[in-house]
Design a protein around this motif. Structure first.
Motif, PDB file in Angstrom:
ATOM      1  N   MET A   1       0.849  -1.193   0.000  1.00  0.00           N
ATOM      2  CA  MET A   1       0.000   0.000   0.000  1.00  0.00           C
ATOM      3  C   MET A   1       0.884   1.242   0.000  1.00  0.00           C
ATOM      4  N   HIS A   2       0.629   2.166  -0.953  1.00  0.00           N
ATOM      5  CA  HIS A   2       1.381   3.420  -0.947  1.00  0.00           C
ATOM      6  C   HIS A   2       0.602   4.460  -0.148  1.00  0.00           C
ATOM      7  N   PRO A   3       1.269   5.143   0.785  1.00  0.00           N
ATOM      8  CA  PRO A   3       0.571   6.103   1.646  1.00  0.00           C
ATOM      9  C   PRO A   3       0.112   7.332   0.876  1.00  0.00           C
ATOM     10  N   ARG A   4      -0.954   7.948   1.364  1.00  0.00           N
ATOM     11  CA  ARG A   4      -1.445   9.190   0.768  1.00  0.00           C
ATOM     12  C   ARG A   4      -0.575  10.346   1.254  1.00  0.00           C
ATOM     13  N   GLN A   5      -0.394  11.336   0.403  1.00  0.00           N
ATOM     14  CA  GLN A   5       0.529  12.421   0.724  1.00  0.00           C
ATOM     15  C   GLN A   5      -0.173  13.731   1.059  1.00  0.00           C
ATOM     16  N   SER A   6      -1.130  14.147   0.260  1.00  0.00           N
ATOM     17  CA  SER A   6      -1.738  15.461   0.440  1.00  0.00           C
ATOM     18  C   SER A   6      -2.917  15.403   1.399  1.00  0.00           C
ATOM     19  N   ILE A   7      -3.217  16.530   2.032  1.00  0.00           N
ATOM     20  CA  ILE A   7      -4.369  16.630   2.924  1.00  0.00           C
ATOM     21  C   ILE A   7      -5.655  16.314   2.163  1.00  0.00           C
ATOM     22  N   ILE A   8      -5.735  16.752   0.925  1.00  0.00           N
ATOM     23  CA  ILE A   8      -6.950  16.517   0.127  1.00  0.00           C
ATOM     24  C   ILE A   8      -7.199  15.031  -0.058  1.00  0.00           C
ATOM     25  N   GLN A  36     -11.192  20.386  -0.500  1.00  0.00           N
ATOM     26  CA  GLN A  36     -10.492  21.329  -1.376  1.00  0.00           C
ATOM     27  C   GLN A  36     -10.911  22.759  -1.070  1.00  0.00           C
ATOM     28  N   ASN A  37     -12.212  22.956  -0.853  1.00  0.00           N
ATOM     29  CA  ASN A  37     -12.697  24.294  -0.510  1.00  0.00           C
ATOM     30  C   ASN A  37     -12.064  24.797   0.788  1.00  0.00           C
ATOM     31  N   CYS A  38     -11.970  23.900   1.769  1.00  0.00           N
ATOM     32  CA  CYS A  38     -11.402  24.296   3.061  1.00  0.00           C
ATOM     33  C   CYS A  38      -9.910  24.586   2.957  1.00  0.00           C
ATOM     34  N   PRO A  43      -4.679  27.720   3.229  1.00  0.00           N
ATOM     35  CA  PRO A  43      -3.574  26.919   2.674  1.00  0.00           C
ATOM     36  C   PRO A  43      -2.403  26.755   3.626  1.00  0.00           C
ATOM     37  N   GLN A  44      -2.310  27.622   4.642  1.00  0.00           N
ATOM     38  CA  GLN A  44      -1.183  27.527   5.581  1.00  0.00           C
ATOM     39  C   GLN A  44      -1.319  26.334   6.527  1.00  0.00           C
ATOM     40  N   GLU A  45      -2.503  25.767   6.652  1.00  0.00           N
ATOM     41  CA  GLU A  45      -2.723  24.646   7.567  1.00  0.00           C
ATOM     42  C   GLU A  45      -2.454  23.329   6.838  1.00  0.00           C
ATOM     43  N   THR A  46      -1.310  22.730   7.111  1.00  0.00           N
ATOM     44  CA  THR A  46      -0.916  21.488   6.422  1.00  0.00           C
ATOM     45  C   THR A  46      -0.805  20.304   7.371  1.00  0.00           C
ATOM     46  N   SER A  47      -1.188  20.501   8.631  1.00  0.00           N
ATOM     47  CA  SER A  47      -1.079  19.428   9.622  1.00  0.00           C
ATOM     48  C   SER A  47      -2.302  18.525   9.583  1.00  0.00           C
ATOM     49  N   ASN A  49      -3.313  16.699  12.022  1.00  0.00           N
ATOM     50  CA  ASN A  49      -4.013  16.827  13.298  1.00  0.00           C
ATOM     51  C   ASN A  49      -4.928  18.055  13.319  1.00  0.00           C
ATOM     52  N   PHE A  50      -4.512  19.124  12.637  1.00  0.00           N
ATOM     53  CA  PHE A  50      -5.364  20.312  12.556  1.00  0.00           C
ATOM     54  C   PHE A  50      -6.691  19.960  11.907  1.00  0.00           C
ATOM     55  N   TRP A  51      -6.635  19.221  10.800  1.00  0.00           N
ATOM     56  CA  TRP A  51      -7.865  18.911  10.072  1.00  0.00           C
ATOM     57  C   TRP A  51      -8.675  17.818  10.779  1.00  0.00           C
ATOM     58  N   VAL A  52      -7.990  16.955  11.528  1.00  0.00           N
ATOM     59  CA  VAL A  52      -8.722  15.979  12.349  1.00  0.00           C
ATOM     60  C   VAL A  52      -9.582  16.718  13.368  1.00  0.00           C
ATOM     61  N   LEU A  53      -8.976  17.690  14.059  1.00  0.00           N
ATOM     62  CA  LEU A  53      -9.719  18.457  15.052  1.00  0.00           C
ATOM     63  C   LEU A  53     -10.800  19.318  14.399  1.00  0.00           C
ATOM     64  N   TYR A  54     -10.496  19.804  13.217  1.00  0.00           N
ATOM     65  CA  TYR A  54     -11.458  20.618  12.476  1.00  0.00           C
ATOM     66  C   TYR A  54     -12.735  19.832  12.209  1.00  0.00           C
ATOM     67  N   TRP A  55     -12.588  18.629  11.665  1.00  0.00           N
ATOM     68  CA  TRP A  55     -13.782  17.827  11.336  1.00  0.00           C
ATOM     69  C   TRP A  55     -14.393  17.219  12.588  1.00  0.00           C
TER      70      TRP A  55
END
Length: 390
Positions: A1-8, A36-38, A43-47, A49-55
């Motif tokens: 399995m190849h890991p996913r790279q981008s937040i999207i 993508q909209n978010c 765009p400065q938020e690339t973590s 964990n940030f998006w985990v907490l966001y959702w």
């Protein structure tokens, strides 16, 4: 399995299998537009964990609860895959393969999200790994007792309470449930297995037994039902019991038909500013990281202070995925000795974690908190001994 790279991709793609192997990442266009909209808005938020907490913050909001859950299910695909792969290999004799274990685990995502608490230092991936592994192991153990039974073995093993629950769950009328339970009791009373080895592979009762069952049923119910019909009823009981105890797996990622969420998803980006103000502050984030680091240190020190044999048992159990029986064979011990020492080691670690919480966080240790801590500890053990595997 190849890991996913981008937040999207991390928050919008799902594992696709080809047979028993990973095949590719499938993109959900609805989720891709949403994330993508978010990302375009911040765009400065690339973590991650940030998006985990966001959702995760949206789970409590009825309007966006389903969307938030789908994004987090997408996020948990990788850890679910690796946990399923590791856990399934420790049950080498099972008929269930990697995709089956993956489906069992991902279906428990509600349990993961309900128990997850970022304010207590949890990391969602590690917490989910502990829950997923536990769900798979328990399901496989239970199904090992059920799936290898014949219909007659099933009917000999099941309790009346479970049978009634399964019949009611199937939507049968109270009269039908009463009739089925009565014939089941006649079957249990009159069908005496001849094989001494157990009841799993019981064969169909002979004709004389069926005649006796019919006589007993008819005398108690004041009816005149043939043995052939009673056999059909009992087979129906066994079918409903299997479906109730272990329902067929269905994908949790499929959206209900007729629900179009495109319009409000596309407008979601406009709400990002208001949501960002609700997300945990940088200071709280640093505190959480600090607490996680201290928990790691407390538990690592506690492990190092265990007796050498206890450390070896933990290593074999969590790193190699061996069962207690396999560990006993490896270390030339009795199985109950391995069980006792494994339990004692966990108790020592939990005691250290509880003491740290009481002294550092000034939290009163309650039964609910101990249960929560036990999950944190199990999560930590899984991660601590699986570093080399990942």
């Amino acid at each position: 399995m190849h890991p996913r790279q981008s937040i999207i991709s991390i928050f919008s793609t799902f594992v696709q299998f080809n047979g028993d192997r990973f095949h590719s990442w499938a993109t959900d266009s609805k989720l891709r537009r949403s994330i993508q909209n978010c990302v375009n808005k911040t765009p400065q938020e690339t973590s991650e964990n940030f998006w985990v907490l966001y959702w995760y913050n949206y789970i409590s909001q009825k309007q966006l609860e389903k969307l938030a859950k789908e994004h987090l299910i997408a996020y948990l695909q990788e850890i679910c895959y690796w946990t399923s792969q590791k856990t399934s290999t420790s049950f080498s004799s099972t008929q269930y393969k990697l995709p089956d274990c993956f489906q069992m685990a991902i279906a428990s995502v509600d349990k993961v999200l309900k128990g997850f608490n970022p304010n207590q230092g949890f990391i969602l991936k590690n917490y989910a790994s502990a829950i997923f592994g536990s769900v798979i192991r328990e399901t496989l153990r239970q199904r090992g007792e059920i799936d290898i039974c014949t219909e007659w073995g099933m009917l000999r093993k099941i309790s009346q309470k479970r049978l009634v629950e399964s019949l009611q769950n199937a939507g049968l009328s109270p009269e039908t449930v009463t009739a089925y339970v009565l014939v089941w009791n006649c079957f249990k009373t009159l069908y005496i297995p001849k094989q001494p080895q157990g009841t799993r592979q019981l064969s169909r009762p002979d004709d004389d037994t069926w005649s006796a069952i019919a006589i007993a049923y008819n005398s108690q119910s004041n009816q005149n039902v043939t043995s052939q019909i009673l056999e059909t009823w009992l087979l129906s009981c066994a079918k409903h019991a299997r479906n109730y105890l272990y329902p067929p797996l269905a994908s949790i990622n499929v959206s209900p038909t007729g629900q179009d969420t495109t319009e409000w998803i596309d407008n979601l980006a406009g709400e990002v500013d208001s949501v960002l103000t609700q997300i945990i502050t940088q200071q709280e984030e640093q505190t959480r990281i600090s607490h996680q680091s201290e928990i790691n240190k407390v538990l690592a020190v506690a492990v190092a202070q265990l007796e050498a044999e206890a450390q070896q048992i933990l290593q074999l159990y969590y790193s190699q995925g061996l069962t207690q029986q396999q560990i006993a064979k490896e270390l030339i011990l009795q199985q109950y000795t391995v069980s006792r020492r494994l339990t004692k080691a966990r108790e020592i670690l939990l005691r250290n974690l509880a003491q740290w919480s009481s002294e550092k966080l000034h939290i009163s240790v309650t039964s609910d908190l101990l249960k929560n801590m036990s999950t944190v500890m199990e999560e930590w053990l899984q991660a601590y001994y699986s570093v080399s595997s990942y």
